[in-house]
Design a protein around this motif. Structure first.
Motif, PDB file in Angstrom:
ATOM      1  N   MET A  24       1.078  -1.288   0.069  1.00  0.00           N
ATOM      2  CA  MET A  24      -0.162   0.252  -0.231  1.00  0.00           C
ATOM      3  C   MET A  24       0.990   1.505  -0.020  1.00  0.00           C
ATOM      4  O   MET A  24       1.741   1.682   0.520  1.00  0.00           O
ATOM      5  N   ILE A  25       0.770   2.235  -0.648  1.00  0.00           N
ATOM      6  CA  ILE A  25       1.456   3.935  -1.002  1.00  0.00           C
ATOM      7  C   ILE A  25       0.230   4.372  -0.747  1.00  0.00           C
ATOM      8  O   ILE A  25      -0.865   4.953  -0.996  1.00  0.00           O
ATOM      9  N   ILE A  26       0.690   5.089   0.266  1.00  0.00           N
ATOM     10  CA  ILE A  26       0.021   6.884   0.695  1.00  0.00           C
ATOM     11  C   ILE A  26       0.922   7.724   0.112  1.00  0.00           C
ATOM     12  O   ILE A  26       2.276   7.920   0.016  1.00  0.00           O
ATOM     13  N   ARG A  27      -0.012   8.735  -0.748  1.00  0.00           N
ATOM     14  CA  ARG A  27       0.127   9.443  -1.440  1.00  0.00           C
ATOM     15  C   ARG A  27      -0.874  11.151  -1.965  1.00  0.00           C
ATOM     16  O   ARG A  27      -1.321  10.351  -1.246  1.00  0.00           O
ATOM     17  N   LYS A  28      -0.257  12.026  -2.085  1.00  0.00           N
ATOM     18  CA  LYS A  28      -0.804  13.300  -2.631  1.00  0.00           C
ATOM     19  C   LYS A  28      -1.719  12.510  -3.212  1.00  0.00           C
ATOM     20  O   LYS A  28      -1.209  11.811  -5.031  1.00  0.00           O
ATOM     21  N   ALA A  29      -2.896  12.984  -3.663  1.00  0.00           N
ATOM     22  CA  ALA A  29      -3.908  12.198  -4.751  1.00  0.00           C
ATOM     23  C   ALA A  29      -2.937  12.987  -6.304  1.00  0.00           C
ATOM     24  O   ALA A  29      -2.520  14.560  -6.048  1.00  0.00           O
ATOM     25  N   VAL A  30      -3.485  12.322  -7.279  1.00  0.00           N
ATOM     26  CA  VAL A  30      -3.058  13.726  -8.756  1.00  0.00           C
ATOM     27  C   VAL A  30      -4.897  13.425  -8.998  1.00  0.00           C
ATOM     28  O   VAL A  30      -5.952  13.138  -9.108  1.00  0.00           O
ATOM     29  N   ILE A  31      -4.830  14.205 -10.476  1.00  0.00           N
ATOM     30  CA  ILE A  31      -6.113  14.095 -10.817  1.00  0.00           C
ATOM     31  C   ILE A  31      -6.854  13.501 -11.420  1.00  0.00           C
ATOM     32  O   ILE A  31      -8.313  13.182 -11.158  1.00  0.00           O
ATOM     33  N   ASN A  32      -6.581  12.097 -11.926  1.00  0.00           N
ATOM     34  CA  ASN A  32      -6.447  11.238 -12.339  1.00  0.00           C
ATOM     35  C   ASN A  32      -7.096  10.248 -11.039  1.00  0.00           C
ATOM     36  O   ASN A  32      -8.026   9.385 -11.722  1.00  0.00           O
ATOM     37  N   ASP A  33      -7.120  10.689 -10.062  1.00  0.00           N
ATOM     38  CA  ASP A  33      -7.381   9.917  -8.798  1.00  0.00           C
ATOM     39  C   ASP A  33      -8.958  10.403  -8.677  1.00  0.00           C
ATOM     40  O   ASP A  33      -9.904   9.759  -7.790  1.00  0.00           O
ATOM     41  N   VAL A  34      -9.746  11.368  -8.846  1.00  0.00           N
ATOM     42  CA  VAL A  34     -11.191  12.272  -8.738  1.00  0.00           C
ATOM     43  C   VAL A  34     -11.881  11.355  -8.612  1.00  0.00           C
ATOM     44  O   VAL A  34     -13.041  11.056  -7.717  1.00  0.00           O
ATOM     45  N   PRO A  35     -12.038  10.519 -10.021  1.00  0.00           N
ATOM     46  CA  PRO A  35     -13.340   9.929 -10.140  1.00  0.00           C
ATOM     47  C   PRO A  35     -13.667   8.784  -8.899  1.00  0.00           C
ATOM     48  O   PRO A  35     -14.190   7.892  -8.633  1.00  0.00           O
TER      49      PRO A  35
END
Length: 168
Positions: free
Chosen positions: A1-12
């Protein structure tokens, strides 16, 4: 599991996750457009081995010079019990510390979770009026039964103490 800042493709995927819990009445669902507006607030947990994609999210929203809110914390049910919610919340709290935020609050139906992280219950009336802008659109308004909780981060620096006294 990776915790990271969201990017635009994550929104949906974030939207679907929040809608799932929103339909159950466990958190306030967010319109897709608001998620794009607040994308930089979000941390996500990505299943990097199983291919499930985004399995959890959490947002840190700044409210005032010394106050932020943990919101939109959600983890897919099948990934429960793996401390993903804890890890996401800790990332958001670390970010708050980096910005020298002194207090972080949350409105939650899961006070036990936040209590384990050091949050304590408070009266919602103690929170600034600015935070109630989202409440007006909530289906529970004005009969909200969420628990208000707050965590003092202890980020008192000489600069922030000076600013605080100037504002009072």
């Amino acid at each position: 599991m990776i915790i990271r800042k969201a990017v635009i493709n994550d929104v949906p995927r974030i939207h679907r996750l929040l809608q799932y819990y929103g339909l159950k009445g466990e958190l306030l669902p967010r319109p897709l457009s608001r998620l794009y507006d607040h994308l930089r607030d979000f941390w996500v947990c990505e299943d990097d081995e199983g291919g499930a994609g985004i399995v959890g999210c959490c947002a840190l929203q700044f409210c005032w010079a010394d106050l932020a809110e943990i919101r939109s914390l959600a983890v897919l049910p099948e990934f429960g019990g793996r401390k993903i919610g804890t890890r996401l919340t800790e990332k958001a709290l670390d970010e708050a510390r980096r910005y020298r935020i002194r207090r972080v609050f949350t409105l939650t139906y899961r006070p036990g979770f936040f209590r384990r992280l050091g949050f304590v219950p408070i009266d919602r009336a103690a929170l600034p009026l600015k935070i109630w802008s989202d409440c007006i659109t909530c289906v529970q308004f004005p009969n909200c039964d969420e628990n208000a909780m707050i965590l003092a981060l202890g980020n008192d620096t000489p600069d922030s103490a000076e600013e605080s006294s100037d504002q009072e």
